[in-house]
Design a protein around this motif. Structure first.
Motif, PDB file in Angstrom:
ATOM      1  N   LEU A  65      45.163  -8.706 -25.656  1.00  0.00           N
ATOM      2  CA  LEU A  65      46.062  -8.188 -26.690  1.00  0.00           C
ATOM      3  C   LEU A  65      45.272  -7.614 -27.847  1.00  0.00           C
ATOM      4  CD1 LEU A  65      48.786 -10.961 -26.640  1.00  0.00           C
ATOM      5  CD2 LEU A  65      49.146  -8.527 -26.179  1.00  0.00           C
ATOM      6  N   SER A  66      44.248  -8.347 -28.246  1.00  0.00           N
ATOM      7  CA  SER A  66      43.456  -7.884 -29.374  1.00  0.00           C
ATOM      8  C   SER A  66      42.769  -6.566 -29.009  1.00  0.00           C
ATOM      9  CB  SER A  66      42.481  -8.991 -29.746  1.00  0.00           C
ATOM     10  OG  SER A  66      41.270  -8.454 -30.146  1.00  0.00           O
ATOM     11  N   ASP A  67      42.377  -6.434 -27.742  1.00  0.00           N
ATOM     12  CA  ASP A  67      41.698  -5.223 -27.282  1.00  0.00           C
ATOM     13  C   ASP A  67      42.644  -4.020 -27.254  1.00  0.00           C
ATOM     14  OD1 ASP A  67      39.688  -3.611 -26.230  1.00  0.00           O
ATOM     15  OD2 ASP A  67      40.208  -4.125 -24.159  1.00  0.00           O
ATOM     16  N   GLU A  93      36.763   0.941 -19.638  1.00  0.00           N
ATOM     17  CA  GLU A  93      35.989   0.405 -18.522  1.00  0.00           C
ATOM     18  C   GLU A  93      36.771   0.449 -17.209  1.00  0.00           C
ATOM     19  OE1 GLU A  93      32.916  -1.727 -19.029  1.00  0.00           O
ATOM     20  OE2 GLU A  93      32.754  -1.003 -21.093  1.00  0.00           O
ATOM     21  N   GLY A  94      38.005   0.941 -17.277  1.00  0.00           N
ATOM     22  CA  GLY A  94      38.778   1.110 -16.052  1.00  0.00           C
ATOM     23  C   GLY A  94      39.333  -0.165 -15.458  1.00  0.00           C
ATOM     24  N   VAL A  95      39.527  -1.206 -16.278  1.00  0.00           N
ATOM     25  CA  VAL A  95      40.093  -2.446 -15.734  1.00  0.00           C
ATOM     26  C   VAL A  95      41.604  -2.305 -15.562  1.00  0.00           C
ATOM     27  CG1 VAL A  95      40.220  -4.945 -16.004  1.00  0.00           C
ATOM     28  CG2 VAL A  95      38.298  -3.688 -16.975  1.00  0.00           C
ATOM     29  N   VAL A  96      42.227  -1.711 -16.570  1.00  0.00           N
ATOM     30  CA  VAL A  96      43.675  -1.482 -16.516  1.00  0.00           C
ATOM     31  C   VAL A  96      43.913  -0.015 -16.853  1.00  0.00           C
ATOM     32  CG1 VAL A  96      45.913  -2.133 -17.477  1.00  0.00           C
ATOM     33  CG2 VAL A  96      44.082  -3.811 -17.381  1.00  0.00           C
ATOM     34  N   PRO A  97      44.730   0.672 -16.066  1.00  0.00           N
ATOM     35  CA  PRO A  97      45.033   2.061 -16.433  1.00  0.00           C
ATOM     36  C   PRO A  97      45.792   2.087 -17.763  1.00  0.00           C
ATOM     37  CG  PRO A  97      45.798   1.541 -14.202  1.00  0.00           C
ATOM     38  CD  PRO A  97      45.353   0.261 -14.812  1.00  0.00           C
ATOM     39  N   ARG A  98      45.459   3.023 -18.624  1.00  0.00           N
ATOM     40  CA  ARG A  98      46.069   3.080 -19.945  1.00  0.00           C
ATOM     41  C   ARG A  98      47.594   3.178 -19.873  1.00  0.00           C
ATOM     42  NH1 ARG A  98      44.005   4.432 -25.051  1.00  0.00           N
ATOM     43  NH2 ARG A  98      41.979   4.945 -24.168  1.00  0.00           N
ATOM     44  N   HIS A  99      48.089   3.924 -18.848  1.00  0.00           N
ATOM     45  CA  HIS A  99      49.540   4.132 -18.833  1.00  0.00           C
ATOM     46  C   HIS A  99      50.318   2.843 -18.551  1.00  0.00           C
ATOM     47  CE1 HIS A  99      49.014   4.339 -14.435  1.00  0.00           C
ATOM     48  NE2 HIS A  99      50.247   3.894 -14.422  1.00  0.00           N
ATOM     49  N   VAL A 100      49.661   1.892 -17.890  1.00  0.00           N
ATOM     50  CA  VAL A 100      50.352   0.623 -17.614  1.00  0.00           C
ATOM     51  C   VAL A 100      50.747  -0.049 -18.926  1.00  0.00           C
ATOM     52  CG1 VAL A 100      50.001  -1.731 -16.767  1.00  0.00           C
ATOM     53  CG2 VAL A 100      49.303   0.212 -15.370  1.00  0.00           C
ATOM     54  N   VAL A 101      49.833  -0.006 -19.887  1.00  0.00           N
ATOM     55  CA  VAL A 101      50.109  -0.613 -21.178  1.00  0.00           C
ATOM     56  C   VAL A 101      51.016   0.278 -22.007  1.00  0.00           C
ATOM     57  CG1 VAL A 101      49.046  -1.237 -23.382  1.00  0.00           C
ATOM     58  CG2 VAL A 101      48.045  -2.030 -21.225  1.00  0.00           C
ATOM     59  N   ALA A 102      50.712   1.565 -22.020  1.00  0.00           N
ATOM     60  CA  ALA A 102      51.457   2.484 -22.884  1.00  0.00           C
ATOM     61  C   ALA A 102      52.926   2.580 -22.476  1.00  0.00           C
ATOM     62  CB  ALA A 102      50.810   3.864 -22.860  1.00  0.00           C
TER      63      ALA A 102
END
Lengths: 305, 529
Positions: free
Chosen positions: B102-104, B114-123
């Motif tokens: 969350l802080s990240d 670093e490609g751990v989670v795709p940005r769109h998943v969070v966005a």
């Protein structure tokens, strides 16, 4: 203390006392009907409704309107339901024991359970349950601001309802028996006879219920309790006169009763009592303006940023 | 095997926590024996007692505005200390990883780079709130309270089903259940060393005070509730009462000049920490839903200014999004450099083409869940759904693949439960609660809430679906330690009770009478000799 919680506590005090006093009033009414066979039962019931500020109907059903009907604003079932709702809203503030006794009382009387009891035992159950709640409140809550609001509510309601109860003998021709019933209704018969002896007059009875300084349901005693609670709640101007409007109203009412000439006590008692009921409602208004309205419903006008 | 468990099915498909294929599991034998000693009639009577105390105490759960008592089953769910230590470690680890995540995402976004989670998943998560970007929490904590839902499959392995880091509820029932079971089964509870749950309120208060804005010596903490009609109102009131703090509604709060105050009988009083039990969307009409009257306008502004702490932090919902759940093992490895302690349930991400195709082929054998649903809403259990439901689901998935995940049907473990006077196996899950006080440490409530699905074979265990609960015992070898708040006092002096003089006089007379009678009898006896 939160304004909303203070208000809830004030109304728990009022509703529990109202339930108990309504029960006492109905008991007195029923006994008076039994005592006087010449009494017009319908007329007496209509008078009683008027006394409680209700519109009289042609054929009133006293037990239904005062006891069983949850929607009737003057029934003690309604009062107990409202007390429970207020307690639920102030649940983290009232002690668990008080909450539990209010909750179990409500569960024991709702949904047609009252109708299954004989009226006499029903009145006893209600009176005793209310006494248990009041006793637990006094003995398990800190006597802090919250308890003071509860006490204030209880006292103002007691003043209002006792004043109505004191008006009932005039509906039954002020007979000595009528006054006996009112004394019993206030739970004061024993205390009265001890103080005045068995030969006392009905005027003595009125005097006792209005002016006795030691009997906890007398008007003077109750006015004193309410005033004390108000004084403890808000530090007021001690030099000239209390600056709290509610304290002034109650104090003035107390003085006018206390300094009434002895012979005038029974003259126009119902009118005197009606004045007191007005004082109760004005005092309630000024208490809520001073302490409760901080929590007036939130209003937000506007859209997204 | 005992009378109580006669006729109880054994060796069924699901794992039973108490009765194995060969009878009562060895480590639970003493609990079962104690229950058996009581006899079935007595156990039924105790169960009835439990029901009545919960009604009297008003331990309720609101469903659709109606207050219902929250059913508590008489048979506790029992765990061994070592078994729970594993869950405890795993839960702490997950909370640490979620804090880092969350802080990240609200600052640098390393996990995207670093490609751990795709940005769109969070966005695209409905619970991602851009207003929280760049805000650092006073003591670095965003997840003050977490509830990790665990299930135990037919292999006996605990798996995380989902994480709850928004407003996890149910902890009040853990505390009331313990008290009720102690009074209903004193013989059984008294013979076991059960780790205490009573520390929870003080641990929670400690964590909330630790989260106060810096420079506040004696912070005012409040619990914010949507009101008496909320399903968890009982819990809100209980937590406030046990912590000794005010329970407030939105209308009791005023935000002004970047500060938040309470409306009291003596005017306004500043507030520093709000343990809010209102969803993000209803918290502040100035930022979120403008039509909501549950929260308080200006709350978020005050939080951004650092004058008030909202716990749990706004925007935490990203971490318990069910799609993010699928990345959690990777996130644990990425942020903590550790392997996940607790296993996960295999999950297909439907936005990935191959997974989607496989799932659409096998809809009738999988469980499909909406990613942001809670309370069991919208879940489709393939083997039990009819063709029409599955067709509708297929269309929904094709329209919004981001919105769904799929998992194999897990046979939840069962525990004996009193149903119509008989013990029957019923499916359970477990929600341990983690309270995070930042530098002052993390507390995991021993046990947690065991929810039980009361209808036979029902796999969705949820209070909003009419579920019940069980007391959860974590047995310990050593004597459990309870926080001692005060030093032990010296023993009170022994003074006899005072009594009224008249009592003494009466007793004296009684004694005299007895003596004279005894004397007469003795004389008579002598004479007859």
């Amino acid at each position: 203390m939160l304004s909303r919680i203070a208000e809830a506590l004030f109304w728990i005090g009022r509703y529990v006392e109202r339930a108990e006093d309504t029960c006492r009033i109905v008991e007195v009414h029923l006994h008076q009907g039994l005592d006087d066979p010449t009494l017009d039962a319908n007329g007496a019931a209509r008078d009683l409704l008027l006394l409680m500020g209700q519109r009289a109907v042609e054929q009133p059903d006293v037990l239904h309107q005062f006891c069983y009907d949850e929607r009737s604003p003057i029934s003690f079932l309604n009062a107990l339901g409202s007390a429970r709702e207020s307690a639920r809203r102030a649940r983290e503030t009232v002690s668990t024991e008080v909450w539990e006794s209010i909750n179990t009382t409500w569960l024991a009387v709702r949904g047609g359970r009252l109708q299954r009891m004989r009226p006499a035992s029903m009145f006893k159950v209600i009176r005793e349950r209310c006494a248990v709640i009041a006793g637990l409140a006094d003995n398990t809550m800190s006597h802090d601001e919250g308890w003071l609001f509860l006490t204030l509510g209880r006292s103002i309601e007691r003043l209002d309802m006792t004043s109505r109860l004191l008006s009932t003998p005039s509906l039954a021709g002020n007979s000595p028996r009528a006054w006996d019933h009112v004394l019993s209704g206030c739970g004061a018969h024993h205390a009265f006879v001890q103080r005045y002896g068995a030969l006392a007059s009905e005027r003595d009875a009125a005097e006792f219920l209005i002016l006795d300084r030691l009997f906890p349901r007398s008007l003077i005693y109750t006015l004193g309790t309410a005033t004390q609670a108000l004084t403890q709640l808000g530090p007021s101007n001690l030099r000239i006169r209390p600056d709290d409007p509610a304290a002034r109203l109650l104090g003035a009412a107390r003085a006018s009763l206390e300094y009434l000439p002895p012979d005038e006590i029974q003259v126009d008692l119902p009118a005197e009592m009606a004045k007191l009921q007005v004082v109760c409602s004005q005092a309630t208004k000024s208490i809520s303006a001073r302490y409760f309205e901080g929590s007036a419903a939130a209003e937000w006008v506007g859209g997204l940023w | 095997m005992s009378v109580l468990f006669d006729g109880y099915p054994r060796g069924q498909a699901a794992y039973d926590e108490m009765i194995g294929p060969d009878g009562v599991r060895a480590e639970l034998a003493s609990v079962a024996a104690e229950l058996d000693d009581l006899g079935i009639e007595e156990v039924r009577a105790r169960a009835e007692y439990l029901r009545s105390v919960y009604i009297d105490q008003g331990v309720t759960f609101d469903i659709g505005g109606e207050e219902r008592p929250f059913p508590l089953d008489i048979v506790p769910r029992v765990m061994q200390a070592a078994e729970f230590a594993h869950i405890e470690e795993g839960s702490r680890q997950r909370v640490r990883a979620m804090e880092a995540f969350l802080s990240d995402i609200y600052s640098e976004g390393r996990c995207f780079a670093e490609g751990v989670v795709p940005r769109h998943v969070v966005a695209t998560s409905p619970h991602f709130h851009r207003v929280m970007a760049g805000i650092t929490m006073p003591n670095g904590v965003r997840v003050h309270v977490a509830g990790i839902d665990l299930i135990r499959g037919d292999d006996g392995v605990y798996r995380v089903l989902e994480d709850n880091v928004r407003c996890p509820s149910g902890v009040s029932y853990v505390m009331t259940n313990r008290r009720a079971i102690n009074s209903a089964l004193p013989e059984v509870a008294g013979k076991h060393r059960i780790q205490p749950v009573e520390d929870y309120p003080s641990q929670l208060l400690k964590a909330l005070r630790a989260a106060a804005p810096s420079g506040v010596a004696d912070p005012t903490v409040v619990v914010l509730t949507p009101g008496v009609y909320n399903s968890a109102y009982f819990e809100h009131a209980l937590l406030a009462r046990m912590m000794g703090v005010e329970l407030v509604e939105g209308r009791d709060l005023v935000a002004h000049g970047g500060h938040v105050s309470l409306r009291t009988t003596r005017g306004l009083r500043p507030v520093h920490v709000i343990y809010r039990r209102i969803d993000d969307d209803f918290l502040d009409p100035a930022v979120f839903r403008a039509d909501s009257l549950l929260g308080c306008a200006g709350l978020l502004n005050a939080a951004r200014a650092g004058n008030v702490t909202l716990a749990n932090a706004v925007g935490n919902g990203v971490a318990d999004d069910k799609l993010v759940y699928t990345y959690m093992p990777d996130l644990i490895r990425f942020y903590l450099g550790e392997d996940p302690i607790l296993a996960s349930v295999d999950t297909w991400r439907l936005e990935e083409k191959e997974a989607r195709e496989e799932v659409l082929d096998r809809l009738d054998e999988l469980v499909v869940k909406p990613v942001d649903g809670s309370g069991g809403k919208g879940i489709v259990i393939g083997p039990r759904a009819n063709a029409e439901t599955l067709e509708k689901l297929r269309r929904q998935i094709l329209r919004d693949a981001r919105g769904w995940i799929a998992q194999p049907v897990v046979q939840l473990s069962t525990v004996p439960t009193m149903i119509d006077g008989q013990l029957k196996p019923r499916h359970v899950d477990l929600r341990p609660f983690v309270v995070n006080a930042g530098a002052e440490g993390m507390y995991v409530l021993p046990g947690g809430l065991t929810r039980v699905a009361l209808p036979e074979g029902e796999l969705i265990v949820n209070s909003s679906q009419g579920g019940g609960s069980k007391d959860t015992w974590v047995l310990t070898e050593t004597r459990p330690t309870v926080n001692v708040r005060r030093p032990a006092e010296a023993r009170p002096p022994s003074v006899p009770l005072s009594e009224q003089i008249v009592d003494r006089v009466i007793r004296h007379q009684h004694e005299q009478q007895q003596q004279s009678q005894a004397a007469v009898a003795a004389q008579g006896g002598e004479r007859s000799c």
